[in-house]
Design a protein around this motif. Structure first.
Motif, PDB file in Angstrom:
ATOM      1  N   PRO A   1       7.765  -9.439   6.135  1.00  0.00           N
ATOM      2  CA  PRO A   1       7.337  -8.130   6.621  1.00  0.00           C
ATOM      3  C   PRO A   1       6.051  -8.258   7.432  1.00  0.00           C
ATOM      4  O   PRO A   1       5.310  -9.233   7.276  1.00  0.00           O
ATOM      5  CB  PRO A   1       7.099  -7.324   5.350  1.00  0.00           C
ATOM      6  N   PRO A   2       5.766  -7.260   8.275  1.00  0.00           N
ATOM      7  CA  PRO A   2       4.564  -7.309   9.114  1.00  0.00           C
ATOM      8  C   PRO A   2       3.293  -7.495   8.276  1.00  0.00           C
ATOM      9  O   PRO A   2       3.177  -6.968   7.172  1.00  0.00           O
ATOM     10  CB  PRO A   2       4.566  -5.939   9.810  1.00  0.00           C
ATOM     11  N   LYS A   3       2.361  -8.258   8.838  1.00  0.00           N
ATOM     12  CA  LYS A   3       1.097  -8.560   8.165  1.00  0.00           C
ATOM     13  C   LYS A   3      -0.039  -8.476   9.178  1.00  0.00           C
ATOM     14  O   LYS A   3       0.195  -8.388  10.376  1.00  0.00           O
ATOM     15  CB  LYS A   3       1.138  -9.982   7.602  1.00  0.00           C
ATOM     16  N   ARG A   4      -1.244  -8.576   8.664  1.00  0.00           N
ATOM     17  CA  ARG A   4      -2.405  -8.661   9.555  1.00  0.00           C
ATOM     18  C   ARG A   4      -2.403 -10.039  10.217  1.00  0.00           C
ATOM     19  O   ARG A   4      -1.907 -11.014   9.644  1.00  0.00           O
ATOM     20  CB  ARG A   4      -3.701  -8.497   8.749  1.00  0.00           C
ATOM     21  N   MET A   5      -2.958 -10.128  11.423  1.00  0.00           N
ATOM     22  CA  MET A   5      -2.985 -11.403  12.152  1.00  0.00           C
ATOM     23  C   MET A   5      -3.657 -12.511  11.341  1.00  0.00           C
ATOM     24  O   MET A   5      -3.179 -13.647  11.329  1.00  0.00           O
ATOM     25  CB  MET A   5      -3.722 -11.243  13.480  1.00  0.00           C
ATOM     26  N   ALA A   6      -4.730 -12.196  10.678  1.00  0.00           N
ATOM     27  CA  ALA A   6      -5.427 -13.210   9.878  1.00  0.00           C
ATOM     28  C   ALA A   6      -4.518 -13.736   8.761  1.00  0.00           C
ATOM     29  O   ALA A   6      -4.540 -14.929   8.453  1.00  0.00           O
ATOM     30  CB  ALA A   6      -6.709 -12.636   9.288  1.00  0.00           C
ATOM     31  N   ASP A   7      -3.714 -12.852   8.175  1.00  0.00           N
ATOM     32  CA  ASP A   7      -2.786 -13.289   7.131  1.00  0.00           C
ATOM     33  C   ASP A   7      -1.713 -14.209   7.700  1.00  0.00           C
ATOM     34  O   ASP A   7      -1.362 -15.221   7.096  1.00  0.00           O
ATOM     35  CB  ASP A   7      -2.137 -12.087   6.443  1.00  0.00           C
TER      36      ASP A   7
END
Length: 133
Positions: free
Chosen positions: A40-46
């Motif tokens: 699923p979509p995540k933050r770029m850092a993740d």
């Protein structure tokens, strides 16, 4: 290589050094991991942290151990060529881990160029990449 016959292309691929195969294999594997971790979509850092954990040499060496029982004699020979191409030990790794990671990348690169279906079969065995919660 796109304008070559299949036979000439195979001959050229066979002439590539193990390190050239590892170079393309590293990129192919990183793209595979990035694609796998996209949902699923995540933050770029993740995304970045997850990908780095999966493509670092130690993780690649562990993935190679998972795949080894499924490899053919030819694939094991490709691993050997990749392992033997490593001559310099990096600072943060043991030589063995670095050799295993390079072998893994060499195999991925070789299969990407010669037998994409087989590459997909082997990568399917690695679907255990952990996802972030």
């Amino acid at each position: 290589m796109a304008n070559l016959t299949a036979e000439k292309r195979f001959v050229q691929i066979e002439r590539l050094s193990p390190l050239a195969l590892a170079y393309i294999g590293d990129a192919v594997y990183e793209l595979y991991v990035r694609t796998f971790l996209l949902m699923p979509p995540k933050r770029m850092a993740d995304y970045h942290n997850l990908v780095i954990r999966q493509v670092k040499a130690e993780a690649q060496a562990a993935k190679l151990e998972i795949l080894e029982p499924y490899l053919t004699a030819l694939e094991k020979d490709i691993l050997r060529r990749g392992r033997n191409a490593c001559r310099v030990k990096p600072k943060r790794l043991t030589l063995k881990v670095y050799q295993q990671a390079t072998s893994f990348e060499t195999l991925i690169g070789y299969l990407y160029l010669t037998d994409f279906q087989r590459l997909q079969e082997l990568l399917a065995k690695l679907k255990s990449i952990p996802k972030i919660s």
